[in-house]
Design an enzyme around this catalytic site. Structure first.
Site, PDB file in Angstrom:
ATOM      1  N   ASP A  61       8.047 -55.227  67.087  1.00 54.79           N
ATOM      2  CA  ASP A  61       7.531 -54.551  65.898  1.00 54.79           C
ATOM      3  C   ASP A  61       5.992 -54.568  65.855  1.00 54.79           C
ATOM      4  O   ASP A  61       5.359 -55.459  66.399  1.00 54.79           O
ATOM      5  CB  ASP A  61       8.097 -55.238  64.646  1.00 54.79           C
ATOM      6  N   LEU A  77      18.414 -61.097  85.644  1.00 54.79           N
ATOM      7  CA  LEU A  77      18.218 -61.022  84.198  1.00 54.79           C
ATOM      8  C   LEU A  77      18.974 -59.807  83.691  1.00 54.79           C
ATOM      9  O   LEU A  77      18.902 -58.734  84.293  1.00 54.79           O
ATOM     10  CB  LEU A  77      16.707 -60.871  83.902  1.00 54.79           C
ATOM     11  N   HIS A  95       3.155 -47.082  70.584  1.00 57.91           N
ATOM     12  CA  HIS A  95       4.402 -47.083  71.368  1.00 57.91           C
ATOM     13  C   HIS A  95       4.080 -46.993  72.863  1.00 57.91           C
ATOM     14  O   HIS A  95       4.691 -47.656  73.687  1.00 57.91           O
ATOM     15  CB  HIS A  95       5.305 -45.916  70.954  1.00 57.91           C
TER      16      HIS A  95
HETATM   17  C1  IPE Z   1      12.789 -52.727  63.480  1.00 59.58           C
HETATM   18  O1  IPE Z   1      11.505 -52.410  63.089  1.00 59.58           O
HETATM   19  C2  IPE Z   1      13.242 -51.817  64.576  1.00 59.58           C
HETATM   20  C3  IPE Z   1      12.570 -51.979  65.863  1.00 59.58           C
HETATM   21  C4  IPE Z   1      11.620 -52.821  66.142  1.00 59.58           C
HETATM   22  C5  IPE Z   1      13.026 -51.108  66.895  1.00 59.58           C
HETATM   23  P1  IPE Z   1      11.209 -51.452  61.848  1.00 59.58           P
HETATM   24  O2  IPE Z   1       9.733 -51.313  61.808  1.00 59.58           O
HETATM   25  O3  IPE Z   1      12.000 -50.221  61.946  1.00 59.58           O
HETATM   26  O4  IPE Z   1      11.756 -52.309  60.627  1.00 59.58           O
HETATM   27  P2  IPE Z   1      11.383 -52.266  59.077  1.00 59.58           P
HETATM   28  O5  IPE Z   1      11.623 -50.861  58.621  1.00 59.58           O
HETATM   29  O6  IPE Z   1       9.960 -52.656  58.944  1.00 59.58           O
HETATM   30  O7  IPE Z   1      12.300 -53.269  58.436  1.00 59.58           O
HETATM   31  C1  IPE Z   2       8.125 -50.913  66.345  1.00 60.92           C
HETATM   32  O1  IPE Z   2       6.861 -50.630  65.849  1.00 60.92           O
HETATM   33  C2  IPE Z   2       8.661 -49.824  67.218  1.00 60.92           C
HETATM   34  C3  IPE Z   2       9.782 -49.082  66.656  1.00 60.92           C
HETATM   35  C4  IPE Z   2      10.355 -49.290  65.497  1.00 60.92           C
HETATM   36  C5  IPE Z   2      10.309 -47.987  67.464  1.00 60.92           C
HETATM   37  P1  IPE Z   2       6.679 -49.799  64.517  1.00 60.92           P
HETATM   38  O2  IPE Z   2       6.603 -48.354  64.863  1.00 60.92           O
HETATM   39  O3  IPE Z   2       7.712 -50.169  63.516  1.00 60.92           O
HETATM   40  O4  IPE Z   2       5.249 -50.295  64.028  1.00 60.92           O
HETATM   41  P2  IPE Z   2       4.828 -50.675  62.557  1.00 60.92           P
HETATM   42  O5  IPE Z   2       5.784 -51.716  62.070  1.00 60.92           O
HETATM   43  O6  IPE Z   2       4.926 -49.413  61.753  1.00 60.92           O
HETATM   44  O7  IPE Z   2       3.440 -51.173  62.687  1.00 60.92           O
HETATM   45 MG    MG Z   3       7.818 -51.648  62.114  1.00 63.70          MG
END
Ligand code: IPE
Ligand code: IPE
Ligand code: MG
Length: 237
Positions: free
Chosen positions: A16, A127, A33
């Site tokens: 995240d 792995l 990303h």
């Molecule tokens: C969880 O992160 C999903 C992934 C890391 C793929 P999100 O960014 O979607 O989660 P919330 O919405 O903050 O809970």
């Molecule tokens: C996690 O990073 C990746 C995915 C959920 C695909 P985010 O895109 O949720 O990044 P933040 O949380 O908005 O910073």
């Molecule tokens: Mg996120």
């Protein structure tokens, strides 16, 4: 890393903070990303090196489809290039790639790229990389329940065959339970990630955004894991 350290058998990583990583640098969210891919490549190699046997990576949740179409499209394209190019090195590195999640409504090209890398790495042994893509724990419970009901309806199993072990075997992937769940970016929640599998996992919430989660950061997480006292409902040793 100190070779006497205990290495968790199954690590889950909620990757995240990509969007915030990019926004804080004045870039568009998708650049986060893109940079996460570099981080992930180094991390996979490192996990294989230190002897992690199973790693579950949360790449895209069932709820992530709520995001703007442009971001979802970017991520889908990134998955295709990752599985078709960036992650080809896993074939030689003896890493086996499997997926957890719903195929619907993933685009055909993403599914093809997933099937391809899964097939190319199916005999690898070092792995197991379980990529959770269009994954949600709630969806997994629904899908597993339906699968078991079908077996029952077809007379393949009796009611008494359904026990904890049987449910575990019929999840998207039959993997050992999670020992350690790491969520980067400082958020303190599971967001629908492997709730069944994480029942006795230890949790670690580093502040760094995923693109900055280097092998050194992973080693810090391992050090912390070694200070935990897991009891599984028993008494403190
Ligand atoms: C969880 O992160 C999903 C992934 C890391 C793929 P999100 O960014 O979607 O989660 P919330 O919405 O903050 O809970
Ligand atoms: C996690 O990073 C990746 C995915 C959920 C695909 P985010 O895109 O949720 O990044 P933040 O949380 O908005 O910073
Ligand atoms: Mg996120």
């Amino acid at each position: 890393m100190d070779k006497d350290l205990k290495i968790p058998n199954h690590v889950g990583i909620i990757m995240d903070g990509n969007g915030r990583w990019a926004q804080e640098r004045g870039m568009v969210r998708t650049m986060g990303h893109k940079n996460a891919i570099k981080t992930l490549k180094a991390l996979c190699l490192h996990m294989a090196d230190v002897g992690v046997k199973y790693a579950s990576l949360y790449a895209f949740s069932t709820e992530n489809f709520k995001r703007e179409k442009s971001e979802v499209d970017y991520l889908m394209d990134l998955f295709i290039t990752s599985f078709k190019k960036e992650f080809k090195f896993l074939i030689e590195k003896n890493v086996r790639v499997v997926f957890s999640g719903r195929r619907e409504p993933l685009p055909e090209k993403v599914l093809e790229a997933m099937d391809e890398i899964q097939e190319q790495t199916k005999n690898n042994k070092d792995l197991v990389l379980n990529i959770c893509l269009n994954y949600g724990s709630h969806a997994e419970m629904v899908d597993t329940t339906k699968k078991i009901c079908e077996m029952y309806k077809e007379g393949k199993i009796a009611l008494d065959d359904i026990n904890e072990e049987f449910i575990q075997k019929n999840l998207y992937q039959d993997l050992p339970p999670l020992d350690y769940v790491i969520r980067t970016s400082g958020e303190l929640r599971l967001s629908n990630f492997m709730m069944y599998q994480a029942s006795y996992a230890e949790f670690y919430f580093p502040k760094v955004y995923f693109p900055d989660f280097t092998p050194e950061e992973f080693d810090k997480a391992i050090l912390e894991f070694n200070h935990r006292n897991r009891r599984f409902g028993g008494v403190k040793k």
